[in-house]
Design a protein around this motif. Structure first.
Motif, PDB file in Angstrom:
ATOM      1  N   GLN A  42      -4.970  -5.440   2.137  1.00 37.25           N
ATOM      2  CA  GLN A  42      -3.601  -5.316   2.749  1.00 37.25           C
ATOM      3  C   GLN A  42      -2.712  -4.377   2.518  1.00 37.25           C
ATOM      4  OE1 GLN A  42      -3.092  -7.759   5.248  1.00 37.25           O
ATOM      5  NE2 GLN A  42      -5.095  -8.730   4.801  1.00 37.25           N
ATOM      6  N   GLY A  43      -2.627  -3.787   1.290  1.00 35.07           N
ATOM      7  CA  GLY A  43      -1.871  -2.812   0.889  1.00 35.07           C
ATOM      8  C   GLY A  43      -2.301  -1.322   1.756  1.00 35.07           C
ATOM      9  N   ILE A  44      -3.693  -1.364   1.852  1.00 30.91           N
ATOM     10  CA  ILE A  44      -4.280  -0.057   2.306  1.00 30.91           C
ATOM     11  C   ILE A  44      -3.977  -0.023   3.661  1.00 30.91           C
ATOM     12  CG2 ILE A  44      -6.402   0.991   3.104  1.00 30.91           C
ATOM     13  CD1 ILE A  44      -7.783  -0.186   0.360  1.00 30.91           C
ATOM     14  N   MET A  45      -3.832  -1.255   4.504  1.00 31.56           N
ATOM     15  CA  MET A  45      -3.321  -1.305   5.872  1.00 31.56           C
ATOM     16  C   MET A  45      -1.805  -1.271   5.850  1.00 31.56           C
ATOM     17  SD  MET A  45      -6.071  -4.101   7.582  1.00 31.56           S
ATOM     18  CE  MET A  45      -5.795  -5.382   6.188  1.00 31.56           C
ATOM     19  N   GLN A  46      -0.940  -1.058   4.585  1.00 23.64           N
ATOM     20  CA  GLN A  46       0.488  -1.076   4.717  1.00 23.64           C
ATOM     21  C   GLN A  46       0.949  -2.405   5.164  1.00 23.64           C
ATOM     22  OE1 GLN A  46       1.755   2.446   6.625  1.00 23.64           O
ATOM     23  NE2 GLN A  46       1.153   3.646   4.969  1.00 23.64           N
ATOM     24  N   LYS A  47       0.296  -3.561   4.961  1.00 25.04           N
ATOM     25  CA  LYS A  47       0.931  -4.945   4.991  1.00 25.04           C
ATOM     26  C   LYS A  47       1.419  -5.371   3.659  1.00 25.04           C
ATOM     27  CE  LYS A  47      -2.091  -5.840   9.019  1.00 25.04           C
ATOM     28  NZ  LYS A  47      -2.972  -6.663   9.704  1.00 25.04           N
ATOM     29  N   PHE A  48       2.368  -4.818   3.254  1.00 24.99           N
ATOM     30  CA  PHE A  48       2.749  -5.016   1.978  1.00 24.99           C
ATOM     31  C   PHE A  48       3.112  -6.469   1.599  1.00 24.99           C
ATOM     32  CE2 PHE A  48       3.619  -0.548   2.665  1.00 24.99           C
ATOM     33  CZ  PHE A  48       2.355   0.010   1.891  1.00 24.99           C
ATOM     34  N   GLU A  49       3.950  -7.144   2.516  1.00 27.31           N
ATOM     35  CA  GLU A  49       4.379  -8.445   2.282  1.00 27.31           C
ATOM     36  C   GLU A  49       3.180  -9.372   2.140  1.00 27.31           C
ATOM     37  OE1 GLU A  49       7.303  -9.696   1.811  1.00 27.31           O
ATOM     38  OE2 GLU A  49       8.414  -8.473   2.496  1.00 27.31           O
ATOM     39  N   ASP A  50       2.070  -9.152   2.917  1.00 25.19           N
ATOM     40  CA  ASP A  50       0.741  -9.745   2.867  1.00 25.19           C
ATOM     41  C   ASP A  50       0.153  -9.615   1.648  1.00 25.19           C
ATOM     42  OD1 ASP A  50       1.274 -11.029   5.352  1.00 25.19           O
ATOM     43  OD2 ASP A  50       0.035  -9.658   6.525  1.00 25.19           O
ATOM     44  N   ALA A  75       3.138  -2.352  -4.301  1.00 26.50           N
ATOM     45  CA  ALA A  75       3.627  -3.002  -3.077  1.00 26.50           C
ATOM     46  C   ALA A  75       5.189  -3.133  -2.951  1.00 26.50           C
ATOM     47  CB  ALA A  75       2.873  -4.339  -2.759  1.00 26.50           C
ATOM     48  N   MET A  76       5.814  -3.853  -3.744  1.00 23.50           N
ATOM     49  CA  MET A  76       7.268  -3.829  -4.104  1.00 23.50           C
ATOM     50  C   MET A  76       7.770  -2.643  -3.772  1.00 23.50           C
ATOM     51  SD  MET A  76       8.202  -6.878  -4.608  1.00 23.50           S
ATOM     52  CE  MET A  76       7.667  -8.681  -5.019  1.00 23.50           C
ATOM     53  N   MET A  77       7.353  -1.561  -4.533  1.00 23.54           N
ATOM     54  CA  MET A  77       7.898   0.000  -4.513  1.00 23.54           C
ATOM     55  C   MET A  77       7.755   0.320  -3.025  1.00 23.54           C
ATOM     56  SD  MET A  77       6.534   3.046  -6.844  1.00 23.54           S
ATOM     57  CE  MET A  77       7.018   4.653  -6.476  1.00 23.54           C
TER      58      MET A  77
END
Length: 268
Positions: A42-50, A75-77
């Motif tokens: 999810q982080g790689i896809m920039q879906k940081f909340e997920d 992710a918080m950053m």
């Protein structure tokens, strides 16, 4: 008494119970790993909340995985939630305080919050663990410069240049700190070294012009400002600097012509 041998003499019923606990623990760790990997996706896809939601589930199942806290902090950053990122990195450090990444990113988040005095000890910890960490040295130098501790900042940038001769960022930051200290002769050397590597670096031409202007070498400074205008016509500050130099040289008519020309430009 050898504690290992003491445990080996437990009853078969107790052993069976322990095996069940271990198997259950293994299942929780495997499930936590799956949630962490999903968070990374999810982080790689920039879906940081997920991603954060996944990391929280992983932490619930395995609260001693330092890497999960680290990834959560990143992710918080990315969501500009810097204080929460710091808290995540602190959790990682409680488990392992010898990983320089955790100290580095905690320092970077403090830097982004403008808490430079909190950032510097973090960068110091990175340097203690990894003395050649250029990122920590650069960020420490920048934090010191923000605190107007330019002499100390220059030491950081010099250390980077020992490790990586010709490093453009270190030369530029060193040049700026030297300017702030009034050492324009050495700042000129820094900017010229950059321009040997990259003759199209508009910011370095601009700062070289500023340093030359401070030494009353306004004719040379004007050449630098003209080079900036050629490379980057919409540079925010170069026209005002050029006008000031023209006036220092007594070229008031040229200064007024430039002002009139720029006033006709809506972008000025």
């Amino acid at each position: 008494m050898d504690i290992f041998n003491a445990y080996s003499r437990q009853s078969s019923l107790s052993d069976a119970g322990n095996q069940g606990t271990i198997m259950g623990g293994d299942m929780s760790i495997l499930e936590a790993k799956r949630w962490k990997e999903e968070g990374n996706k999810q982080g790689i896809m920039q879906k940081f909340e997920d991603a954060i939601s996944c990391y929280n589930k992983a932490i619930d199942l395995d609260p001693v995985d330092e890497e999960t806290y680290f990834q959560k902090g990143l992710a918080m950053m990315n969501l500009i939630r810097y204080q929460e990122a710091v808290e995540a990195f602190e959790q990682a450090l409680r488990i392992n305080d010898q990983d320089p990444r955790y100290w580095l990113y905690m320092g970077v988040n403090y830097f982004f919050m403008g808490r430079y005095s909190k950032a510097i000890p973090c960068f110091n910890m990175v340097i203690e663990i990894d003395p050649k960490n250029v990122h920590a040295l650069s960020n420490k130098g920048s934090a010191l410069a923000e605190l107007e501790k330019h002499a100390e900042a220059v030491l950081c940038f010099d250390r980077i240049l020992e490790l990586s001769p010709g490093d453009i960022n270190a030369l530029y930051n060193k040049g700026i700190s030297l300017q702030k200290m009034g050492n324009h002769e050495d700042s000129i050397i820094c900017f010229k070294q950059i321009l040997k590597q990259d003759p199209e670096d508009a910011d370095s031409w601009f700062e070289l012009g500023n340093s030359l202007g401070k030494r009353d070498a306004c004719k040379e400074a004007l050449k630098c400002y003209d080079r900036v205008i050629k490379i980057e016509p919409n540079h925010a500050e170069v026209y005002e600097a050029k006008i000031e130099c023209l006036r220092k040289l007594g070229l008031d008519d040229e200064a007024e012509q430039l002002i009139a020309k720029r006033e006709m430009d809506d972008a000025w």
